[in-house]
Scaffold this motif. Structure first.
Motif, PDB file in Angstrom:
ATOM      1  N   LEU A 302       0.521  54.611  -8.107  1.00 53.41           N
ATOM      2  CA  LEU A 302       1.113  53.330  -7.718  1.00 53.41           C
ATOM      3  C   LEU A 302       1.478  53.315  -6.238  1.00 53.41           C
ATOM      4  O   LEU A 302       1.315  52.294  -5.559  1.00 53.41           O
ATOM      5  CB  LEU A 302       2.363  53.051  -8.564  1.00 53.41           C
ATOM      6  N   HIS A 303       1.962  54.440  -5.734  1.00 54.38           N
ATOM      7  CA  HIS A 303       2.324  54.536  -4.318  1.00 54.38           C
ATOM      8  C   HIS A 303       1.094  54.327  -3.434  1.00 54.38           C
ATOM      9  O   HIS A 303       1.145  53.558  -2.461  1.00 54.38           O
ATOM     10  CB  HIS A 303       2.959  55.897  -4.026  1.00 54.38           C
ATOM     11  N   ILE A 304       0.009  54.992  -3.769  1.00 51.55           N
ATOM     12  CA  ILE A 304      -1.215  54.859  -2.967  1.00 51.55           C
ATOM     13  C   ILE A 304      -1.738  53.422  -3.003  1.00 51.55           C
ATOM     14  O   ILE A 304      -2.120  52.854  -1.968  1.00 51.55           O
ATOM     15  CB  ILE A 304      -2.285  55.840  -3.481  1.00 51.55           C
ATOM     16  N   ILE A 305      -1.736  52.819  -4.191  1.00 50.43           N
ATOM     17  CA  ILE A 305      -2.214  51.435  -4.309  1.00 50.43           C
ATOM     18  C   ILE A 305      -1.314  50.498  -3.508  1.00 50.43           C
ATOM     19  O   ILE A 305      -1.796  49.571  -2.839  1.00 50.43           O
ATOM     20  CB  ILE A 305      -2.254  51.012  -5.794  1.00 50.43           C
ATOM     21  N   ALA A 306       0.006  50.735  -3.559  1.00 49.33           N
ATOM     22  CA  ALA A 306       0.942  49.888  -2.818  1.00 49.33           C
ATOM     23  C   ALA A 306       0.718  49.996  -1.316  1.00 49.33           C
ATOM     24  O   ALA A 306       0.747  48.983  -0.597  1.00 49.33           O
ATOM     25  CB  ALA A 306       2.380  50.277  -3.167  1.00 49.33           C
ATOM     26  N   VAL A 307       0.486  51.198  -0.824  1.00 43.62           N
ATOM     27  CA  VAL A 307       0.237  51.383   0.613  1.00 43.62           C
ATOM     28  C   VAL A 307      -1.032  50.646   1.028  1.00 43.62           C
ATOM     29  O   VAL A 307      -1.068  49.969   2.067  1.00 43.62           O
ATOM     30  CB  VAL A 307       0.124  52.892   0.938  1.00 43.62           C
ATOM     31  N   VAL A 308      -2.082  50.759   0.219  1.00 42.39           N
ATOM     32  CA  VAL A 308      -3.339  50.073   0.531  1.00 42.39           C
ATOM     33  C   VAL A 308      -3.149  48.564   0.515  1.00 42.39           C
ATOM     34  O   VAL A 308      -3.578  47.852   1.428  1.00 42.39           O
ATOM     35  CB  VAL A 308      -4.440  50.495  -0.470  1.00 42.39           C
ATOM     36  N   GLN A 309      -2.494  48.043  -0.514  1.00 45.55           N
ATOM     37  CA  GLN A 309      -2.332  46.598  -0.625  1.00 45.55           C
ATOM     38  C   GLN A 309      -1.404  46.039   0.445  1.00 45.55           C
ATOM     39  O   GLN A 309      -1.592  44.905   0.902  1.00 45.55           O
ATOM     40  CB  GLN A 309      -1.802  46.233  -2.011  1.00 45.55           C
ATOM     41  N   ALA A 310      -0.420  46.813   0.856  1.00 44.63           N
ATOM     42  CA  ALA A 310       0.507  46.332   1.886  1.00 44.63           C
ATOM     43  C   ALA A 310      -0.194  46.109   3.222  1.00 44.63           C
ATOM     44  O   ALA A 310       0.307  45.363   4.074  1.00 44.63           O
ATOM     45  CB  ALA A 310       1.656  47.324   2.058  1.00 44.63           C
ATOM     46  N   HIS A 312      -4.007  45.929   3.404  1.00 46.61           N
ATOM     47  CA  HIS A 312      -5.388  45.463   3.305  1.00 46.61           C
ATOM     48  C   HIS A 312      -5.615  44.403   2.233  1.00 46.61           C
ATOM     49  O   HIS A 312      -6.753  44.020   1.985  1.00 46.61           O
ATOM     50  CB  HIS A 312      -6.321  46.649   3.029  1.00 46.61           C
ATOM     51  N   SER A 313      -4.575  43.924   1.572  1.00 51.28           N
ATOM     52  CA  SER A 313      -4.724  42.900   0.539  1.00 51.28           C
ATOM     53  C   SER A 313      -3.845  41.709   0.888  1.00 51.28           C
ATOM     54  O   SER A 313      -2.672  41.881   1.235  1.00 51.28           O
ATOM     55  CB  SER A 313      -4.344  43.452  -0.834  1.00 51.28           C
ATOM     56  N   ASP A 314      -4.385  40.513   0.800  1.00 49.11           N
ATOM     57  CA  ASP A 314      -3.614  39.319   1.171  1.00 49.11           C
ATOM     58  C   ASP A 314      -2.359  39.176   0.322  1.00 49.11           C
ATOM     59  O   ASP A 314      -1.260  38.987   0.842  1.00 49.11           O
ATOM     60  CB  ASP A 314      -4.495  38.071   1.024  1.00 49.11           C
ATOM     61  N   LEU A 315      -2.508  39.279  -1.016  1.00 48.90           N
ATOM     62  CA  LEU A 315      -1.351  39.113  -1.891  1.00 48.90           C
ATOM     63  C   LEU A 315      -0.346  40.243  -1.709  1.00 48.90           C
ATOM     64  O   LEU A 315       0.855  40.011  -1.610  1.00 48.90           O
ATOM     65  CB  LEU A 315      -1.812  39.044  -3.346  1.00 48.90           C
ATOM     66  N   GLY A 316      -0.848  41.479  -1.670  1.00 45.08           N
ATOM     67  CA  GLY A 316       0.044  42.617  -1.504  1.00 45.08           C
ATOM     68  C   GLY A 316       0.760  42.592  -0.167  1.00 45.08           C
ATOM     69  O   GLY A 316       1.965  42.865  -0.086  1.00 45.08           O
ATOM     70  N   ARG A 317       0.039  42.241   0.894  1.00 41.62           N
ATOM     71  CA  ARG A 317       0.648  42.197   2.231  1.00 41.62           C
ATOM     72  C   ARG A 317       1.692  41.083   2.302  1.00 41.62           C
ATOM     73  O   ARG A 317       2.769  41.263   2.890  1.00 41.62           O
ATOM     74  CB  ARG A 317      -0.429  41.991   3.289  1.00 41.62           C
ATOM     75  N   ALA A 318       1.386  39.919   1.688  1.00 36.94           N
ATOM     76  CA  ALA A 318       2.337  38.810   1.708  1.00 36.94           C
ATOM     77  C   ALA A 318       3.631  39.188   0.982  1.00 36.94           C
ATOM     78  O   ALA A 318       4.735  38.882   1.452  1.00 36.94           O
ATOM     79  CB  ALA A 318       1.704  37.579   1.072  1.00 36.94           C
ATOM     80  N   TYR A 319       3.506  39.852  -0.176  1.00 37.98           N
ATOM     81  CA  TYR A 319       4.689  40.264  -0.936  1.00 37.98           C
ATOM     82  C   TYR A 319       5.485  41.297  -0.146  1.00 37.98           C
ATOM     83  O   TYR A 319       6.721  41.222  -0.075  1.00 37.98           O
ATOM     84  CB  TYR A 319       4.258  40.843  -2.279  1.00 37.98           C
ATOM     85  N   ARG A 334       8.142  48.762  -0.086  1.00 39.02           N
ATOM     86  CA  ARG A 334       7.014  49.424  -0.750  1.00 39.02           C
ATOM     87  C   ARG A 334       7.359  49.726  -2.204  1.00 39.02           C
ATOM     88  O   ARG A 334       6.516  49.579  -3.097  1.00 39.02           O
ATOM     89  CB  ARG A 334       6.650  50.698   0.014  1.00 39.02           C
ATOM     90  N   ARG A 335       8.597  50.134  -2.458  1.00 33.62           N
ATOM     91  CA  ARG A 335       9.005  50.400  -3.835  1.00 33.62           C
ATOM     92  C   ARG A 335       9.013  49.107  -4.656  1.00 33.62           C
ATOM     93  O   ARG A 335       8.676  49.117  -5.842  1.00 33.62           O
ATOM     94  CB  ARG A 335      10.382  51.068  -3.865  1.00 33.62           C
ATOM     95  N   ALA A 336       9.410  47.999  -4.041  1.00 35.66           N
ATOM     96  CA  ALA A 336       9.382  46.713  -4.746  1.00 35.66           C
ATOM     97  C   ALA A 336       7.949  46.329  -5.092  1.00 35.66           C
ATOM     98  O   ALA A 336       7.679  45.807  -6.186  1.00 35.66           O
ATOM     99  CB  ALA A 336      10.027  45.626  -3.885  1.00 35.66           C
ATOM    100  N   LEU A 337       7.019  46.609  -4.178  1.00 38.41           N
ATOM    101  CA  LEU A 337       5.610  46.318  -4.435  1.00 38.41           C
ATOM    102  C   LEU A 337       5.081  47.215  -5.559  1.00 38.41           C
ATOM    103  O   LEU A 337       4.301  46.768  -6.413  1.00 38.41           O
ATOM    104  CB  LEU A 337       4.796  46.514  -3.160  1.00 38.41           C
ATOM    105  N   LYS A 338       5.507  48.473  -5.586  1.00 40.15           N
ATOM    106  CA  LYS A 338       5.115  49.383  -6.669  1.00 40.15           C
ATOM    107  C   LYS A 338       5.586  48.842  -8.020  1.00 40.15           C
ATOM    108  O   LYS A 338       4.841  48.888  -9.004  1.00 40.15           O
ATOM    109  CB  LYS A 338       5.710  50.780  -6.439  1.00 40.15           C
ATOM    110  N   ARG A 339       6.815  48.342  -8.041  1.00 40.09           N
ATOM    111  CA  ARG A 339       7.355  47.802  -9.302  1.00 40.09           C
ATOM    112  C   ARG A 339       6.524  46.607  -9.763  1.00 40.09           C
ATOM    113  O   ARG A 339       6.241  46.463 -10.954  1.00 40.09           O
ATOM    114  CB  ARG A 339       8.823  47.394  -9.082  1.00 40.09           C
ATOM    115  N   ARG A 340       6.137  45.758  -8.822  1.00 42.29           N
ATOM    116  CA  ARG A 340       5.326  44.593  -9.175  1.00 42.29           C
ATOM    117  C   ARG A 340       3.938  45.030  -9.649  1.00 42.29           C
ATOM    118  O   ARG A 340       3.387  44.472 -10.600  1.00 42.29           O
ATOM    119  CB  ARG A 340       5.208  43.677  -7.959  1.00 42.29           C
TER     120      ARG A 340
END
Length: 361
Positions: A302-310, A312-319, A334-340
């Motif tokens: 989840l941490h790796i996916i969150a870092v990537v999305q924060a 390189h992903s429109d939705l993840g970066r916006a959140y 980043r932890r909030a993004l992991k929870r989502r």
């Protein structure tokens, strides 16, 4: 194989009473203790682990028409007997060693520890803990977990070989070995080595052996990735459609999650991954603290996916940016993004499994 018999209460003679048989497994033996619904021990037996252990255990358990099994560490030392029992359709639950230890310490006896007391504690946990995981026959998720764990082993071995090879090249090549060392770079560096001493000749020979081992592991990793891709496809997963989730990451998640319906809801799943904070309130004070437990492999994924999305992903970066705007630190955002993401992954796996097994939904 000694057997301990205890007088059976009259209630146990009724077929409606379900007897729990707790099993404490070891490499060379396993101990089983039968307990009634009050936790009273009815009988105990130690079995030597061999080809006939399963048959002997089943025969012994037939004394009680209604019974179920509880195995300590059904994914560890107890995997063999737990899978044999599950394959017959018997009711089997997995009892974590930590719960069994707590149950043993809470009983009378001064914390005495024997195989029989451990097995009895396993049975008592199964009697009173209603959210234990049922042992399921091994399926596609087991294959995925085996393949990902094998890949982790190969990766660790590759890093070790690269470190050794880098150290030898540092002494053989003026200026040291290049950064980002690979098999091709190491081979190019070795081709220019002209040993001036017998010691350097020994270093070169060892380096060549390490290079051969490195090429072998690289080939195994390529084969492993192909096998993982095929296994993820066979699992019918759509996780790879999510930004930041490739074949290897999807395989690791699916392998560790298994049957996602064992989690009552997304909150339980997030807690299992360690992505949900832990309530640490006291009196009128309401606070939460970071969850350092949970499945660390899933937490890492989840941490790796969150870092990537924060990034390189429109939705993840916006959140992520929205959380920063709320005054959270980068780590908190980043932890909030992991929870989502835990919620998103839970729903995605649940949907995939329901589509694959509509009758079980």
């Amino acid at each position: 194989m000694p057997t301990t018999h205890m007088p059976l209460p009259a209630a146990c003679l009724e077929t409606s009473v379900v007897i729990v048989i707790g099993i404490d497994p070891h490499k060379s033996s396993l101990t089983a203790v039968a307990a009634d619904d009050t936790g009273h021990e009815l009988a105990a037996r130690r079995f030597v682990v061999n080809a006939g252990t399963f048959t002997q255990l089943i025969s012994w358990a037939q004394r009680w028409p209604q019974h179920r099994f509880a195995v300590e560490g059904a994914k560890g030392l107890g995997r063999g007997i737990a899978q044999q029992l599950a394959a017959t359709g018997a009711g089997v639950v997995d009892v974590p060693a930590t719960l069994a230890e707590r149950a043993r310490l809470l009983t009378t006896g001064g914390g005495r520890k024997t195989d029989a007391t451990d097995a009895a504690s396993v049975a008592r946990v199964a009697l009173h803990h209603h959210r234990l995981n049922s042992v399921q026959p091994e399926d596609q998720s087991t294959i995925l977990r085996l393949l990902t764990e094998h890949r982790d082993d190969l990766t660790h071995e590759r890093i070790r070989i690269l470190n050794c090879l880098h150290g030898l090249l540092r002494d053989l090549v003026p200026g040291g070995a290049p950064t980002g060392l690979s098999a091709d770079k190491a081979a190019a560096a070795l081709r220019g080595v002209r040993p001036a001493t017998a010691t350097d000749a020994c270093r070169r020979d060892i380096a060549r052996q390490l290079l051969a081992a490195l090429r072998r592991i690289d080939a195994q990793l390529n084969t492993n990735e192909t096998e993982l891709s095929q296994a993820v496809t066979a699992a019918g997963s759509s996780l790879t459609e999510l930004p930041g989730v490739g074949v290897i990451m999807a395989a690791k998640i699916l392998g560790h999650v298994g049957n996602v319906t064992r989690f009552p809801n997304a909150d339980h799943f997030a807690s299992y991954t360690g992505a949900a904070p832990i309530d640490a309130s006291s009196g009128p004070r309401r606070r939460h603290r970071l969850n350092t437990g949970g499945n660390r492999q899933l937490n890492s994924a989840l941490h790796i996916i969150a870092v990537v999305q924060a990034h390189h992903s429109d939705l993840g970066r916006a959140y992520y940016q929205r959380k920063l705007g709320e005054g959270k630190t980068p780590a908190e955002a980043r932890r909030a993004l992991k929870r989502r993401l835990a919620n998103v992954i839970y729903r995605r796996i649940l949907k995939d499994q329901k589509q694959a097994h509509p009758t079980a939904a």
